[in-house]
Design a protein around this motif. Structure first.
Motif, PDB file in Angstrom:
ATOM      1  N   GLU A 204       9.589  32.611 -13.588  1.00  0.00           N
ATOM      2  CA  GLU A 204       9.236  33.086 -12.351  1.00  0.00           C
ATOM      3  C   GLU A 204       8.743  34.718 -12.718  1.00  0.00           C
ATOM      4  O   GLU A 204       7.625  35.118 -12.315  1.00  0.00           O
ATOM      5  CB  GLU A 204      10.416  33.223 -11.385  1.00  0.00           C
ATOM      6  N   THR A 205       9.533  35.597 -13.673  1.00  0.00           N
ATOM      7  CA  THR A 205       9.147  36.867 -13.939  1.00  0.00           C
ATOM      8  C   THR A 205       7.733  36.830 -14.517  1.00  0.00           C
ATOM      9  O   THR A 205       6.820  37.649 -14.384  1.00  0.00           O
ATOM     10  CB  THR A 205      10.125  37.801 -14.125  1.00  0.00           C
ATOM     11  N   VAL A 206       7.758  35.892 -15.565  1.00  0.00           N
ATOM     12  CA  VAL A 206       6.678  35.700 -16.424  1.00  0.00           C
ATOM     13  C   VAL A 206       5.317  35.500 -15.637  1.00  0.00           C
ATOM     14  O   VAL A 206       4.414  36.355 -15.918  1.00  0.00           O
ATOM     15  CB  VAL A 206       6.938  34.925 -17.798  1.00  0.00           C
ATOM     16  N   VAL A 207       5.278  34.706 -14.927  1.00  0.00           N
ATOM     17  CA  VAL A 207       4.338  33.887 -13.798  1.00  0.00           C
ATOM     18  C   VAL A 207       3.906  35.125 -13.121  1.00  0.00           C
ATOM     19  O   VAL A 207       2.569  35.548 -12.925  1.00  0.00           O
ATOM     20  CB  VAL A 207       4.651  32.715 -13.396  1.00  0.00           C
ATOM     21  N   ASN A 208       4.757  35.627 -12.260  1.00  0.00           N
ATOM     22  CA  ASN A 208       4.439  36.776 -11.492  1.00  0.00           C
ATOM     23  C   ASN A 208       3.708  37.928 -12.112  1.00  0.00           C
ATOM     24  O   ASN A 208       3.015  38.813 -11.596  1.00  0.00           O
ATOM     25  CB  ASN A 208       5.967  37.474 -10.770  1.00  0.00           C
ATOM     26  N   LEU A 209       4.415  38.574 -13.250  1.00  0.00           N
ATOM     27  CA  LEU A 209       3.785  39.564 -13.928  1.00  0.00           C
ATOM     28  C   LEU A 209       2.466  39.191 -14.646  1.00  0.00           C
ATOM     29  O   LEU A 209       1.430  40.056 -14.475  1.00  0.00           O
ATOM     30  CB  LEU A 209       4.581  39.882 -15.124  1.00  0.00           C
ATOM     31  N   ALA A 210       2.157  38.151 -14.984  1.00  0.00           N
ATOM     32  CA  ALA A 210       0.941  37.493 -15.565  1.00  0.00           C
ATOM     33  C   ALA A 210      -0.137  37.740 -14.464  1.00  0.00           C
ATOM     34  O   ALA A 210      -1.347  38.128 -14.664  1.00  0.00           O
ATOM     35  CB  ALA A 210       0.947  36.052 -16.137  1.00  0.00           C
TER      36      ALA A 210
END
Length: 311
Positions: free
Chosen positions: A241-247
């Motif tokens: 979740e944090t990876v996609v949101n940051l991307a």
């Protein structure tokens, strides 16, 4: 038109790990991506760089030849790279259609005071028409210590002023934050950089030695609040979740989202949603888009994309 991220931050903040994870992530989503190592002291790489400044110059060679220490050696290497920018330009020529992750050295003076890195980034934008965004990584455990947190704020602010590029500030290793101690406030207080008067009191009371610095603490907190430029995104490199949101946030910062919409009408959020909905997720992508997902709470696969990328 190439798009790129410039990974900055102190040593140990997770820049190389970020490059490795996001290289896999973008590749899994079908975005041609490469990593460019700009750290002449990075001899323990966890990824395979397409371009490596160590092929041009290394800190070890500089230290041996000129009798410099590690910091002086890094400064010399970045000035040497600036002088030999044609070498970097030639190495990047085959990748003009790729998305690029620049892994920078961890010496903070290089992106807060010294001009060599700034000039290199300016030439990347001017001569290669590269759309750059700084991703400034900071270890989240510094939030536990009020003095270190204020220092992080100042470092982020100075980097933004120095490099003059769109910047996303990131608290990395967020899953480990409370293993170093208990936070004085809720996490939102630190990510949104809310009223620092509350933190200032903690700062003044932290040790008897800090009492005489109350006016200085107040001035520093006021400076950060007056600029109102600093906020943080959280990242756990193994949390999808944090990876996609940051991307998705970085895509907005460097303009890639508008380029993707212009070409195909599809942003990274749309791509992630499409891949999951049709089941066309590769093994690597599954690591980021499926692992850790609570199926009981959020439902089956078609709903995962909405959970991850609904902004």
């Amino acid at each position: 038109m190439p798009f790129a991220q410039v990974l900055c931050g102190p040593p140990g903040a997770g820049k190389s790990s970020y490059c490795r994870r996001f290289l896999d992530f973008y590749t899994a989503l079908g975005r041609p991506t490469i990593v460019v190592n700009l750290d002449p002291a990075n001899d323990g790489q966890v990824y395979e760089p397409a371009v490596d400044v160590r092929d041009l110059i290394t800190v070890t060679d500089v230290m041996d030849e000129f009798g410099l220490g590690p910091n002086g050696g890094l400064v010399y290497c970045m000035e040497y790279l600036e002088t030999h920018f044609a070498w970097l330009k030639e190495k990047l020529a085959p990748y003009h259609e790729h998305y690029i992750l620049f892994d920078c050295p961890g010496q903070v003076e290089l992106f807060t005071n010294h001009m060599a890195l700034k000039h290199i980034l300016q030439r990347l934008g001017n001569e290669l028409d590269m759309r750059l965004c700084v991703v400034h990584l900071l270890d989240s455990h510094h939030c536990v210590d009020p003095a270190k947190y204020v220092a992080m704020l100042m470092l982020s602010l100075k980097t933004m002023i120095q490099l003059e590029l769109p910047q996303v500030n990131v608290l990395s290793k967020i899953d480990l934050i409370e293993s170093y101690g208990r936070l004085d406030f809720h996490l939102d207080f630190y990510t949104d950089v809310q009223d620092l008067q509350y933190l200032q009191q903690r700062l003044n009371d932290s040790t008897p030695a800090t009492a005489k610095y109350q006016r200085l603490n107040a001035a520093v907190c006021e400076l950060v609040e007056e600029y109102s430029l600093v906020s943080f995104q959280t990242l756990c490199i193994d949390d999808p979740e944090t990876v996609v949101n940051l991307a998705a946030l970085v895509d907005k910062a460097n303009g890639y989202v508008f380029n993707a919409m212009e070409k195909s009408g599809e942003s990274i959020a749309d791509t992630a949603r499409r891949l999951i909905a049709v089941g066309g997720v590769t093994t690597t992508a599954e690591k980021y888009l499926r692992e850790g997902y609570d199926f009981e709470t959020h439902g089956d696969l078609p709903d995962i994309a909405e959970h991850f990328v609904n902004t």
